[in-house]
Scaffold this active site. Structure first.
Site, short mmCIF file in Angstrom:
data_model
loop_
_atom_site.label_atom_id
_atom_site.label_comp_id
_atom_site.label_asym_id
_atom_site.label_seq_id
_atom_site.Cartn_x
_atom_site.Cartn_y
_atom_site.Cartn_z
N CYS A 134 -5.48 -4.34 4.91
CA CYS A 134 -6.45 -3.75 5.71
C CYS A 134 -7.37 -5.15 5.83
O CYS A 134 -6.85 -6.26 6.30
CB CYS A 134 -7.15 -2.68 5.57
SG CYS A 134 -8.22 -2.05 6.65
N HIS A 159 -3.03 1.45 4.53
CA HIS A 159 -3.36 1.39 3.13
C HIS A 159 -2.32 2.21 2.15
O HIS A 159 -2.55 3.51 1.91
CB HIS A 159 -4.80 2.34 3.18
CG HIS A 159 -5.82 1.56 3.76
ND1 HIS A 159 -6.56 0.71 2.88
CD2 HIS A 159 -6.44 1.27 4.80
CE1 HIS A 159 -7.65 0.17 3.53
NE2 HIS A 159 -7.42 0.73 5.05
N GLU A 165 -2.36 2.09 -0.97
CA GLU A 165 -3.06 2.64 -2.11
C GLU A 165 -3.69 3.95 -1.88
O GLU A 165 -4.09 4.83 -2.69
CB GLU A 165 -3.97 1.59 -2.45
CG GLU A 165 -5.36 1.45 -2.00
CD GLU A 165 -5.44 0.90 -0.59
OE1 GLU A 165 -4.07 0.57 -0.11
OE2 GLU A 165 -6.35 0.72 0.01
#
Lengths: 222, 84
Positions: free
Chosen positions: A86, A194, A196
């Site tokens: 990002c 993302h 994560e």
């Protein structure tokens, strides 16, 4: 695997990224943007999402010129690994480690949703846990994720198999539906989605786990 | 150009998106103007103006270097420098 996660003023996914690295078995050092060098023995640098320096001037532009980013560039130029997610992707394009730039979303809206991503290549330490053609669900949350590069650059990225992920339903106007790209040596990955945030059952999805696990597996062997 | 004290120089940097780069903000402004009844507007491009106060002796080449390194992203933006 020893991972360094860079923290800028305005980073807000730094701890999430650290948790995902740790869950895959990495030792993680958090590194402040004013530090001028990375800790000894770092295998991979994680550049997290967020709004570094308030997105002033251009997203990632001020962060890309911070003291630590000179060390990150040197690390990558030596053949080190770097993952930018990002805002981290925006920082990597601003440093010149990845080509192109992230423009304002074509619809002008901040978009926060889980999107389908097509894995375009399994030929990298980041994507070897997937099969090319797999479709995975990963959240996006950005206002400036509209990937832009000139025709020649897009053709080169596609020709060299350096598009890592593309959107199934392009949410932001990105050229060629590009969601993530690899450097020429395939060791630097920048992506708007993302992984994560899809790395634990508690997140509501675990499709990002394979990225961190493959990475940890590859870098332990290295 | 120096001011009265001869200490500070001004430079103005204009930054615009290059032709062919989508400008969604300009496009939104164009729509809004159309909605207000300004039918004559065919296109809007939005850029930035950055004013710099410089030490005496700073040159246009210095400002150009600032543009190349930080102020503009030449992948998508063009810039022009006005001294004084």
């Amino acid at each position: 695997m020893h991972a360094a996660v860079i923290v800028f003023p305005g980073s807000n996914c730094d701890r999430d990224l650290a948790v995902a690295f740790e869950a895959a078995g990495a030792r993680v050092s958090m590194v402040w943007h004013k530090d001028s060098s990375l800790p000894q023995g770092v295998d991979i640098v994680g550049i997290p999402g967020g709004f570094s320096f308030g997105d002033y001037l251009r997203c990632g532009a001020i962060a890309a010129n911070s003291p630590i980013c000179r060390s990150v560039a040197a690390h990558a130029e030596r053949g080190g690994y770097a993952l930018g997610v990002c805002n981290g992707f925006q920082v990597l394009t601003e440093t010149g480690l990845l080509p192109g730039v992230l423009l304002r979303n074509a619809g002008l809206k901040y978009i926060c949703q889980t999107v389908g991503l097509k894995v375009e290549t399994s030929q990298s330490v980041y994507t070897e846990g997937y099969n090319a053609g797999d479709v995975i669900d990963i959240p996006i949350a950005h206002h400036d994720g509209n990937y832009f590069a000139d025709d020649e650059t897009i053709a080169r990225l596609q020709g060299e198999g350096r598009v890592a992920f593309s959107y199934m339903n392009n949410p932001n106007g990105a050229r060629a539906d590009i969601a993530g790209i690899l450097s020429e040596n395939r060791r630097v990955l920048g992506m708007m989605p993302h992984p994560e945030r899809a790395a634990d059952a508690g997140h509501g999805g675990t499709d990002g786990q394979a990225l961190f696990r493959a990475l940890a597996g590859a870098l332990v062997k290295a | 150009m120096k001011n009265n004290e001869g200490q500070i120089m001004k430079a103005t940097v204009h930054i615009m998106l290059k032709n062919g780069v989508l400008d969604p903000q300009g496009e939104a402004v164009r729509h809004a103007l159309g909605a207000l009844g300004f039918d004559s507007v065919q296109g809007v491009r939005q850029g930035k103006v950055i004013e710099l106060d410089l030490d005496e002796g700073a040159t246009e080449a210095d400002v150009t270097a600032m543009c190349e390194k930080l102020l503009a992203n030449t992948v998508i933006e063009s810039y022009s420098v006005e001294m004084g």
